[in-house]
Design an enzyme around this catalytic site. Sequence first.
Site, PDB file in Angstrom:
ATOM      1  N   LYS A  52       9.875 -40.775  49.186  1.00  0.00           N
ATOM      2  CA  LYS A  52      11.007 -40.078  49.801  1.00  0.00           C
ATOM      3  C   LYS A  52      11.598 -40.967  50.901  1.00  0.00           C
ATOM      4  O   LYS A  52      10.847 -41.614  51.646  1.00  0.00           O
ATOM      5  CB  LYS A  52      10.529 -38.737  50.377  1.00  0.00           C
ATOM      6  CG  LYS A  52      11.637 -37.874  50.942  1.00  0.00           C
ATOM      7  CD  LYS A  52      11.081 -36.526  51.415  1.00  0.00           C
ATOM      8  CE  LYS A  52      12.136 -35.604  51.969  1.00  0.00           C
ATOM      9  NZ  LYS A  52      11.579 -34.306  52.411  1.00  0.00           N
ATOM     10  N   SER A 127      13.872 -30.279  50.525  1.00  0.00           N
ATOM     11  CA  SER A 127      14.631 -31.493  50.676  1.00  0.00           C
ATOM     12  C   SER A 127      14.102 -32.668  49.838  1.00  0.00           C
ATOM     13  O   SER A 127      14.837 -33.629  49.640  1.00  0.00           O
ATOM     14  CB  SER A 127      14.670 -31.895  52.147  1.00  0.00           C
ATOM     15  OG  SER A 127      13.378 -32.195  52.619  1.00  0.00           O
ATOM     16  N   SER A 151       9.698 -28.133  51.651  1.00  0.00           N
ATOM     17  CA  SER A 151      10.397 -29.231  50.978  1.00  0.00           C
ATOM     18  C   SER A 151       9.615 -30.020  49.938  1.00  0.00           C
ATOM     19  O   SER A 151      10.192 -30.853  49.251  1.00  0.00           O
ATOM     20  CB  SER A 151      10.919 -30.216  52.016  1.00  0.00           C
ATOM     21  OG  SER A 151      12.110 -29.726  52.540  1.00  0.00           O
TER      22      SER A 151
HETATM   23  N1  GLN Z   1      14.754 -25.982  53.405  1.00  0.00           N
HETATM   24  C1  GLN Z   1      14.116 -26.003  54.679  1.00  0.00           C
HETATM   25  C2  GLN Z   1      15.068 -26.520  55.720  1.00  0.00           C
HETATM   26  O1  GLN Z   1      16.196 -26.691  55.405  1.00  0.00           O
HETATM   27  C3  GLN Z   1      12.871 -26.816  54.629  1.00  0.00           C
HETATM   28  C4  GLN Z   1      13.102 -28.265  54.772  1.00  0.00           C
HETATM   29  C5  GLN Z   1      11.858 -29.073  54.774  1.00  0.00           C
HETATM   30  O2  GLN Z   1      10.763 -28.586  54.483  1.00  0.00           O
HETATM   31  N2  GLN Z   1      12.018 -30.320  55.157  1.00  0.00           N
HETATM   32  O3  GLN Z   1      14.731 -26.745  56.839  1.00  0.00           O
END
Ligand code: GLN
Length: 446
Positions: A52, A127, A151
């Site tokens: 990532k 994400s 994420s």
């Molecule tokens: N979707 C969540 C957010 O927007 C989680 C993001 C994540 O785990 N990095 O913060």
Amino acid sequence: QSYTRIGQVESKVRAFLTLDEENARQAAAKLDEQLASGSTRGDLFGLPIGIKDNMVTEGLRTTCASKFLSNYNPIYDATVVSKLKDAQTVTIGKLNMDEFAMGGSNENSAFHPTHNPWNTDYVPGGSSGGSAAAVAAGEVYFSLGSDTGGSIRQPAAYCGIVGLKPTYGLVSRYGLVAFASSLDQIGPLTKNVEDSAYLLQAIAGYDAKDSTSAKVDIPDYLSALTGDVKGLRIGVPKEYMGKGIDPAVKEKVLEALKVLEGLGAVWEEVSLPHSEYAVATYYLLASSEASSNLARFDGIRYGVRSDNANNLLDLYHLSRSEGFGPEVKRRIMLGTYALSSGYYDAYYLKAQQVRTLIKQDFDQVFEKFDIIIGPTAPTPAFKIGEQSNDPLTMYLNDIMTIPVSLAGIPAISVPCGFVNELPVGLQVIGKALDEATLLRVAHAFE
Ligand code: GLN
């Protein structure tokens, strides 16, 4: 092989932000040399992997999917990256994500969205959407993602693969660009549970360079995959199976519980009464921490430096206005507001208190149960563009993953069938540092 596959599918999936074939070939050649000069071949020898794009890689562009870092070449490797190099894997590229890991669909990438390999009209989740899509499409053997509020697990569910968020502190965050430091955790995205165990084995462990790294012995995760779940006590939170969940997803979870029952496990409905406050709590805490962490992007130290500034204040102002996308700005503003004097007690402090209540909910259930099971997300993947103008609906996709993050405990998402020809994930949640049980249950079910 990986490159042949990438050549076939990448124009449709668009999982990568940076592909470095030259570098990968050199790394692979080096491994062959080492082998020729007598070094042993590890379990992960030669496997092509993706990282990532919020984990720094020496000499390999690391952007966090942000314009701010579009030309940032780190001078060191994150601990997980060097551990995977030591494990003889070959990094072939950096994977797309929501900008600074803020989002749940990959649509917040400043460069381009990634598409769900099962149906390219749909999001891969986020994400870590690029990480999940690349594995699901067969472009890499496995990948690393990061999970702050879901994420790793949510994109794994949407893409029909296995995603594990370890206990907070089990995997070093050194070299992970911080989003919300009290929640961020790195973990594996893999095709199956066995690969997840191998990868966790390779990346877990104490690291003096991360002050939140846990000083614990790392068990042998592979030997946990016994297939035996006889007598296992499963709690199923009624809050995860009620309002807001797609009935077809609920059906898949109930079918999964039947399979586990067939293997000798028992399940009962339980309650995590503070679940309804989790999303609000998370967005206050995560945005507050983000507003502080992202202060380092000032136009001077890394990345974008505006050419249009006449003085220092302008330079900060313009660099940040030009470099950050709308979701990142929204969170910085929310977080700065919540931390400002006069509001701190009402928001940040309150959210910390609710976080404790949420953690206690889990502690109570784990007094009587070995594991908690529910869906990973309330629905399968949604269409690209369907929720991108509606941040609140987008935030609610994480309603079942966020409480786990707030409690700092581990959870794994494992595929449990299809709804409308899109994959659905089963979330198995465990006690702190009990990844072995998570892996055992997910493996028995798989
Ligand atoms: N979707 C969540 C957010 O927007 C989680 C993001 C994540 O785990 N990095 O913060």
